[in-house]
Design a protein around this motif. Structure first.
Motif, PDB file in Angstrom:
ATOM      1  N   ALA A 338     -44.098  -5.624   0.051  1.00  0.00           N
ATOM      2  CA  ALA A 338     -44.560  -5.075  -1.229  1.00  0.00           C
ATOM      3  C   ALA A 338     -45.761  -5.882  -1.712  1.00  0.00           C
ATOM      4  O   ALA A 338     -46.764  -5.325  -2.194  1.00  0.00           O
ATOM      5  CB  ALA A 338     -43.431  -5.114  -2.255  1.00  0.00           C
ATOM      6  N   SER A 339     -45.704  -7.192  -1.544  1.00  0.00           N
ATOM      7  CA  SER A 339     -46.825  -8.038  -1.951  1.00  0.00           C
ATOM      8  C   SER A 339     -48.058  -7.733  -1.089  1.00  0.00           C
ATOM      9  O   SER A 339     -49.184  -7.669  -1.586  1.00  0.00           O
ATOM     10  CB  SER A 339     -46.401  -9.510  -1.823  1.00  0.00           C
ATOM     11  N   GLN A 342     -49.563  -4.548  -2.389  1.00  0.00           N
ATOM     12  CA  GLN A 342     -50.196  -4.643  -3.716  1.00  0.00           C
ATOM     13  C   GLN A 342     -51.336  -5.653  -3.756  1.00  0.00           C
ATOM     14  O   GLN A 342     -52.391  -5.393  -4.308  1.00  0.00           O
ATOM     15  CB  GLN A 342     -49.148  -5.063  -4.757  1.00  0.00           C
ATOM     16  N   ALA A 343     -51.111  -6.824  -3.155  1.00  0.00           N
ATOM     17  CA  ALA A 343     -52.072  -7.925  -3.334  1.00  0.00           C
ATOM     18  C   ALA A 343     -52.746  -8.307  -2.026  1.00  0.00           C
ATOM     19  O   ALA A 343     -53.515  -9.280  -1.985  1.00  0.00           O
ATOM     20  CB  ALA A 343     -51.350  -9.138  -3.926  1.00  0.00           C
TER      21      ALA A 343
END
Ligand SMILES: Cc1ncc(COP(=O)(O)O)c(C=O)c1O
Ligand SMILES: N[C@@H](CCOP(=O)(O)O)C(=O)O
Length: 472
Positions: A338-339, A342-343
């Motif tokens: 997920a990180s 997103q990032a």
């Protein structure tokens, strides 16, 4: 005994071998891995010495297949897959220095290591689809070699259509032509205006679009497909045993992009092979080398190099290693992914990083080193490396490996796939083997699409026979 496969993200059905193979990407976006690692005894591994490649392949692969495919059928498919290779040893070892060996993985039909797995995968998939009376739509991403190998292995097969996405203008001419000159109607070579990472993201997005995935019966042939990685584990056994395993350790240096090949070495180690260090070799697209140094997996832009097949930043199979390194905790993997989404980055906890470093080292080679290595190795040994192999050779030269332990550099492509770069470095223009001698004269067929998953889905839906069958 049948082995089950679980997703690295823990939220997809637990499947048997055949279903995991057909699924490609798990429905939760994760990658399938065996629930447990089958092991081979020391005696079994010692017994591989001097045996034909196909027999070793059967012994390594069968525990993962279980009763999903009858053993005589599996044996026949393996024999047929490797009969097409141009070298009797299939993946021969060549000595180029003191305790330094090159493992030639390019004797298959498209001159890259991808053939080793793809020739078998096509037969396995065809067999399972025929048994079930099904068709499938293969969508794949390529930085140059997977596409050609997949097209060659699946061309003309009645149960599959193959759609391969390549980054426009970023593969070598030989690689492109291997994909665009195949006349079979079930083959679709597509160039997108983006990078390999974009192409791979589109493939994953199509799998994660469940309505589309189900309607088109999507299947994957990238190393997200467990069967690809499994078939690649075999040559670690043949190479290590030829050099004295299981009675001694052998180190491997692997040119790395999507992390499938070096992960296959890890699989061999988990199965009991006496692998010492697994060295990840990257070109300047060095996300994996940076990750091993810092514990931070951080995607940056991709730089075009003379080893274009490794111009990759989002290295899919690293997720499989991460899963093991975090104690097979899917929640930790989900949070890292997920990180990443997103990032564009995630951090690996100290304990997991230490676990990774217990098996792996990493190094990078810049463009100048690659050229210099091709020239030097040719001058000193007479051996002509391709640019991808040269990345690994240069990293092996710089790595702190025990000189008493044999070092095997995986040679993933024939130099004739990258004639311009190899000639610039060595002054020698490598010739294509006879079966491809007229490749540059064959007519091409290529579809250009925007770097946009909706446009790609529309194209696949219009041309896949699965969709046409359903509409009829
Ligand atoms: C010639 C060549 N070498 C090395 C690699 C890297 O292999 P992997 O993606 O399995 O790390 C690739 C493609 O990925 C390749 O095509
Ligand atoms: N280098 C590869 C990239 C895709 O890797 P895969 O092993 O996941 O199929 C290529 O040549 O396409």
């Amino acid at each position: 005994m049948a082995i089950a496969y679980v997703s690295t993200r823990g939220d997809a059905p637990r499947l048997g071998f055949a279903d995991a193979m057909l699924a490609g990407l798990a429905r939760d976006g994760g990658l399938y891995v065996p629930e447990t690692w089958p092991t081979l005894s020391r005696e079994t591994i010692a017994g591989f010495a001097g045996r034909p490649y196909a027999e070793v392949a059967e012994a390594v692969i069968a525990p993962f297949v279980g009763d999903a495919i009858a053993r005589p059928t599996l044996k026949a498919m393996i024999a047929e897959a490797y009969a097409s290779f141009r070298h009797p040893a299939v993946t021969p070892l060549v000595q180029t220095g003191d305790n330094r060996f090159v493992l030639e993985l390019f004797h298959g039909p498209t001159l890259a290591f991808k053939d080793v797995a793809m020739q078998l995968l096509a037969r396995l998939m065809d067999h399972v689809l025929a048994e079930r009376g099904l068709r499938a739509t293969i969508v794949g991403a390529t930085s140059g070699d997977t596409g050609g190998a997949a097209i060659e292995a699946f061309r003309g097969r009645s149960r599959v259509d193959v759609f391969i996405l390549m980054p426009h203008g970023k593969v070598s001419e030989v690689q492109r032509r291997q994909m665009t000159t195949v006349p079979d109607a079930n083959v679709h070579a597509i160039a997108i205006d983006g990078s390999f990472d974009d192409a791979q993201a589109h493939v994953k997005a199509m799998f994660n679009h469940h309505a589309f995935r189900d309607r088109l019966a999507l299947a994957g042939v990238n190393s997200i497909n467990w069967a690809r990685v499994l078939a690649q584990a075999v040559y670690y056994f043949t190479a290590a045993v030829a050099l004295g395993a299981p009675h001694r350790e052998v180190d491997f240096v692997v040119p790395t992009g999507n992390f499938g090949d070096v992960f296959a070495g890890y699989v061999a180690k988990r199965m009991g092979l006496s692998v010492g260090r697994l060295v990840i070799a990257t070109n300047v697209n060095d996300i994996l080398a940076r990750t091993l140094e810092t514990g931070r997996y951080e995607v940056t832009g991709v730089t075009a190099t003379t080893s274009p097949s490794m111009d990759i930043q989002v290295s899919s199979n690293f997720e499989r290693l991460l899963f093991d390194a975090v104690g097979r905790d899917p929640a930790t993997v989900r949070s890292a992914m997920a990180s990443l989404a997103q990032a564009r980055s995630f951090t690996i906890a100290d304990e997991a990083l230490a676990a990774i470093r217990r098996d792996f080292d990493a190094g990078r080679a810049g463009e100048a080193e690659v050229g210099e290595t091709i020239a030097r190795v040719k001058r000193d040994t007479g051996y002509l490396l391709d640019t991808h192999t040269a990345v690994a050779y240069a990293v092996a030269d710089a790595a702190a490996l025990d000189p008493a332990t044999p070092t095997v550099v995986l040679s993933t492509a024939h130099p004739a796939k990258f004639p311009d770069a190899v000639e610039a470095a060595s002054g020698i223009r490598p010739a294509l083997p006879p079966h491809l001698a007229d490749l540059l004269d064959r007519p091409e067929r290529l579809t250009r699409l925007p770097n946009d998953v909706a446009a790609i889905e529309a194209y696949v839906a219009e041309h896949a026979r699965v969709a046409r069958d359903a509409a009829a």
